[in-house]
Scaffold this active site. Structure first.
Site, PDB file in Angstrom:
ATOM      1  N   PHE A 120       0.809  -1.217   0.000  1.00  0.00           N
ATOM      2  CA  PHE A 120       0.000   0.000   0.000  1.00  0.00           C
ATOM      3  C   PHE A 120       0.841   1.264   0.000  1.00  0.00           C
ATOM      4  CE2 PHE A 120       0.924  -0.025   4.514  1.00  0.00           C
ATOM      5  CZ  PHE A 120       0.757   1.277   4.949  1.00  0.00           C
ATOM      6  N   LYS A 121       2.059   1.172   0.473  1.00  0.00           N
ATOM      7  CA  LYS A 121       2.889   2.372   0.597  1.00  0.00           C
ATOM      8  C   LYS A 121       3.304   2.944  -0.758  1.00  0.00           C
ATOM      9  CE  LYS A 121       4.165   0.895   5.177  1.00  0.00           C
ATOM     10  NZ  LYS A 121       5.173   0.477   6.150  1.00  0.00           N
ATOM     11  N   ASP A 122       3.153   2.134  -1.814  1.00  0.00           N
ATOM     12  CA  ASP A 122       3.414   2.657  -3.152  1.00  0.00           C
ATOM     13  C   ASP A 122       2.493   3.824  -3.488  1.00  0.00           C
ATOM     14  OD1 ASP A 122       5.489   0.907  -4.019  1.00  0.00           O
ATOM     15  OD2 ASP A 122       4.016  -0.668  -4.400  1.00  0.00           O
ATOM     16  N   THR A 155       7.930   0.078   3.743  1.00  0.00           N
ATOM     17  CA  THR A 155       8.250   1.478   3.455  1.00  0.00           C
ATOM     18  C   THR A 155       9.542   1.588   2.664  1.00  0.00           C
ATOM     19  OG1 THR A 155       7.086   2.380   5.373  1.00  0.00           O
ATOM     20  CG2 THR A 155       8.856   3.708   4.475  1.00  0.00           C
TER      21      THR A 155
END
Length: 515
Positions: A120-122, A155
């Site tokens: 999701f950090k993309d 991350t």
């Protein structure tokens, strides 16, 4: 929008006078406030029901431009530039929807893992990298930035893929040696770009995070290397993540006409992801329950159930990205819980940093419980959910996503008004998932090829001064290398120009002789 509209400004949670009314550009480039606080909006824009409905049929990129545009006006980033940054960021995803929504066992799952690193950090870090590039190219930091980040797993690789090859940027990522999954480590250490520097630290994620905080607190070092933050403390990351709450609200209410408010269950470590949901709700998005889902490292669950934000030793689990005993973004929520009172917040954080304990009760705890619900899923419960969803629905959850799904079953909200955030592809945690499902489905080719690639990493002790010295050396080496390369290009260009001039002169002389 009119040209007269001004962007939202930001101030530190800890109230330092020099860290107030900061511009979006400065907040993004600075990352952490100089008083060690976090930047929060000085005001929140609102979205009326009519404006909200007008966004329903927008593409993800156009929706993101509208949501971010509520905070960032032309005085900071011209609208066409903002739209370009968002479009470029969304172009890195494998799904046209960027974050597609599917229905499983009566509730929805928001798949946030269709970016380059399958996490999701993309969503936020592709955007942050492109904002960095724009700001550096338009005068910030004399065109130079040293990004220092700590990662518990996802991350790091997302930051690296968002910043690789960016002109003027050095990206230094710290991760706890032996405490990230092999595939996470390979995603970080197989990127060959010379502005990427991966460092394994002998310690925990919190040790890595402490080194980052100490580096930002060292003014001389911070200014010398042009330090910037890429962790979830950077406001841009929280802002970028608000879009998928709006997006999933629209997709749920498209399909479920009787649903008026949407609940969200979020696997939670550093609190940035669910904070974006909280801010979306403050803007006017019809959000019902916000569920904080934790693993055995349950400091947040203990806070929302007992009022005890008490630091404990980290337990290693099968969901390592949530193995955190202090949530770096939680300070933003505590600031709001304190009535946006920076004095109260600064006193709370000072006491917490010295004792490892912060306790609330009474009306304050009631307010916190009204803002968030919480649940805790241990390893056994997590594996059972992974196994059941695979056997019953042929759907694979990663261990973190499974924690969020288990939470909605615990709280009896696994229904058509609830969205569980799937924060990573199961393949990133194959060893953990194989404890529940064996054999596993085939890995995506983008991940399976990592084992054939060369790795590049350094190791440092748990010592901020050693890490800082390492950073400066690597940055100097890269700058010198690029200067030498640029000089070589300049020499070659001059040689070409001289050769061309000589050639032209020879042709002219030859023509004269023929006359």
């Amino acid at each position: 929008m009119t040209g007269a509209e001004k962007s939202i400004t930001y101030s530190s949670t800890r109230g330092c006078p020099t860290q107030k009314s900061i511009s979006f550009r400065t907040a993004v480039m600075r990352g952490l406030a100089h008083d060690r606080g976090l930047f929060v909006p000085d005001s929140f824009p609102t979205v009326s029901p009519e404006e909200l409905e007008s966004w329903r049929n927008l593409s993800y990129a156009d929706l993101a431009t509208e949501v971010i545009g509520k905070f960032v006006k032309d005085d900071e980033v011209p609208r066409d530039v903002l739209a370009g940054i968002v479009k470029k960021s969304c172009g890195a995803f494998r799904s046209e929807d960027v974050t597609p929504l599917i229905k499983v066992e009566g509730h929805y799952i928001l798949e946030l893992f269709h970016g380059p690193t399958f996490a999701f950090k993309d969503v936020a870090l592709q955007m942050l990298g492109n904002f960095f590039e724009y700001f550096l190219s338009t005068g910030s930091n004399d065109g130079r930035l040293a990004v220092l980040g700590a990662t518990s797993g996802d991350t790091g690789s997302a930051a690296i893929y968002g910043l690789r090859g960016k002109k003027g940027v050095d990206c230094i990522i710290l991760y706890p040696n032996g405490r990230v999954s092999e595939i996470q480590e390979r995603q970080m250490t197989t990127v060959p770009d010379d502005n990427i520097h991966c460092v394994s630290v002998e310690g925990t994620f919190d040790d890595c995070q402490d080194i980052v905080k100490a580096s930002f607190a060292n003014q001389e070092f911070r200014d010398r290397v042009k330090l910037g933050a890429v962790n979830s403390i950077n406001w841009c990351r929280v802002l970028a993540q608000t879009t998928y709450y709006f997006w999933s609200y629209f997709r749920v209410t498209d399909a479920e006409k009787d649903v008026k408010e949407v609940n969200f269950s979020v696997p939670t470590g550093n609190f940035g992801d669910i904070l974006a949901g909280y801010y979306s709700k403050r803007m006017g998005l019809p959000v019902g329950d916000l569920i904080v889902a934790t693993n055995e490292n349950d400091i947040l669950h203990r806070f929302f159930t007992q009022g005890e934000y008490h630091r404990e030793d980290i337990q290693a689990t099968i969901s390592p990205s949530m193995d955190i005993c202090v949530s770096s973004n939680f300070e933003r929520y505590l600031f709001h819980l304190a009535g946006d009172d920076s004095t109260t917040l600064a006193n709370w954080m000072s006491a917490f940093e010295s004792t490892g304990k912060l306790t609330i009760s009474g009306k304050m705890l009631d307010k916190a419980r009204a803002d968030f619900k919480s649940a805790r899923a241990d390893t056994d419960a997590t594996l059972k959910i992974i196994k059941r969803y695979n056997s019953d629905h042929e759907y694979m959850l990663c261990p973190h996503s499974a924690v969020g799904v288990d939470a909605v079953h615990q709280l009896n909200t696994a229904d058509s008004a609830t969205v569980c955030l799937a924060t990573a592809h199961f393949a990133k945690f194959g060893d953990a998932c194989s404890m529940a499902v064996d054999p596993l489905p085939t890995l995506p080719k983008q991940l399976s090829k990592l084992w054939k690639m060369q790795i590049r990493s350094s190791n440092c002790p748990n010592d901020a001064s050693v890490v800082q010295a390492f950073m400066e050396k690597r940055i100097e080496e890269r700058i010198a290398k690029h200067a030498a390369r640029d000089e070589k290009k300049k020499v070659l260009k001059n040689v070409v120009l001289v050769s061309a001039a000589v050639g032209a002169l020879a042709m002219a002389v030859s023509a004269l002789r023929r006359r």
